[in-house]
Each structure stands twice: as structure tokens, then as C-alpha cells.
Design a protein around this motif. Structure first.
Motif, short mmCIF file in Angstrom:
data_model
loop_
_atom_site.label_atom_id
_atom_site.label_comp_id
_atom_site.label_asym_id
_atom_site.label_seq_id
_atom_site.Cartn_x
_atom_site.Cartn_y
_atom_site.Cartn_z
N ASP A 1 -0.70 8.50 8.25
CA ASP A 1 -1.77 8.49 9.45
C ASP A 1 -2.73 9.50 8.56
OD1 ASP A 1 -0.54 7.00 11.28
OD2 ASP A 1 0.41 8.82 12.11
N ALA A 2 -3.05 9.39 7.47
CA ALA A 2 -4.12 10.09 6.66
C ALA A 2 -3.96 11.51 6.95
CB ALA A 2 -5.22 9.41 6.78
N VAL A 3 -2.84 12.02 6.88
CA VAL A 3 -2.72 13.58 7.13
C VAL A 3 -3.72 14.58 6.67
CG1 VAL A 3 -0.86 15.37 7.18
CG2 VAL A 3 -0.08 13.03 7.87
N ALA B 1 0.73 -1.05 -0.08
CA ALA B 1 -0.05 0.10 0.00
C ALA B 1 0.80 1.23 0.14
CB ALA B 1 -0.94 0.04 1.21
N PRO B 2 0.42 2.20 -0.71
CA PRO B 2 1.28 3.51 -0.75
C PRO B 2 1.27 4.16 0.88
CG PRO B 2 -0.98 3.93 -1.84
CD PRO B 2 -0.76 2.51 -1.53
N SER B 3 2.62 4.60 0.91
CA SER B 3 2.50 5.49 2.34
C SER B 3 1.61 6.69 2.39
CB SER B 3 4.04 6.01 2.39
OG SER B 3 4.36 6.69 3.66
N ALA C 1 0.77 16.79 2.65
CA ALA C 1 1.30 15.18 2.95
C ALA C 1 1.84 14.63 1.93
CB ALA C 1 -0.02 14.29 3.53
N HIS C 2 1.60 15.00 0.49
CA HIS C 2 2.09 14.42 -0.50
C HIS C 2 3.33 15.04 -1.21
CE1 HIS C 2 -1.58 11.89 -0.24
NE2 HIS C 2 -0.91 11.28 -1.01
#
Length: 106
Positions: free
Chosen positions: A50-52, A45-47, A100-101
Motif C-alpha cells: 500500500d505504498a507505505v 510487480a514488486p511487493s 517498508a523495505h
């Protein structure tokens, strides 16, 4: 209509008519659903730290650009039901996603 030089393929999923699964696919989904979370392998799964992007920023930027944006009806209704300043909350979620990205895109 002008053509675009793009490799992007847009697909939509009608949740009222889900795709037909084979018996093997159903068996795999049932097996995963029966597993405890700690036994599921998430290594491919992509990093997503913590669903920032879901943790909307507390302080919103003051400079914004007005645009027209098409959003799924369900998404818009969700934010509208959160009360006043729902557009600012949409922006905050998008901003958190971008932040986050940024580190992962480099």
C-alpha cells in the motif's frame, strides 16, 4: 575524477523528449490503457505494501544528521509548497520507505 568500483548505471529520462516507441509497444500500451484495473496482471510487480513510504510518519525522530543532498527540482518544489517543515516531511517519507523495505530486504 576517481573511478568507482560499482555496477550502478545512472540513467535519466527527459520527459520533454520521451523515447521513441515502436508500433508494437504503442499497441501494447494502448491495450493496457483500455483495460479495467481489475484485468491488469500485477503478479510480476514488486511487493509494495500500500505504498507505505507515502504515508509519512506522524512522529518524527529528534536526532538527525545534517547532509547535503541533491534532489530533483520538481520534488523539492512539491515539498516546499506543502509549507513549513517541508524538510521534515521529506525525511518522514524517506523513513517510511526505509521501514517498508526493511522487511522485504531480509
Amino acid at each position: 575524477m576517481p573511478t568507482k568500483d560499482s555496477n550502478t548505471v545512472k540513467r535519466t529520462l527527459d520527459l520533454k523528449k520521451p523515447p521513441v516507441l515502436s508500433a508494437g509497444q504503442k499497441a501494447r500500451l494502448d491495450a493496457v490503457a483500455a483495460m479495467p484495473d481489475e484485468q491488469i496482471d500485477y503478479s510480476d510487480a514488486p511487493s509494495l505494501p500500500d505504498a507505505v513510504w507515502m504515508k509519512a510518519a506522524a512522529e518524527l525522530p529528534h536526532t538527525k544528521q545534517q547532509i547535503t543532498l541533491r534532489i530533483d527540482t520538481e520534488v523539492l518544489e512539491f515539498f516546499r509548497h506543502t509549507g513549513k517543515r517541508y524538510q521534515s516531511r521529506i525525511n518522514a517519507v524517506l523513513r517510511s520507505y526505509v521501514e517498508a523495505h526493511k522487511t522485504h530486504a531480509k
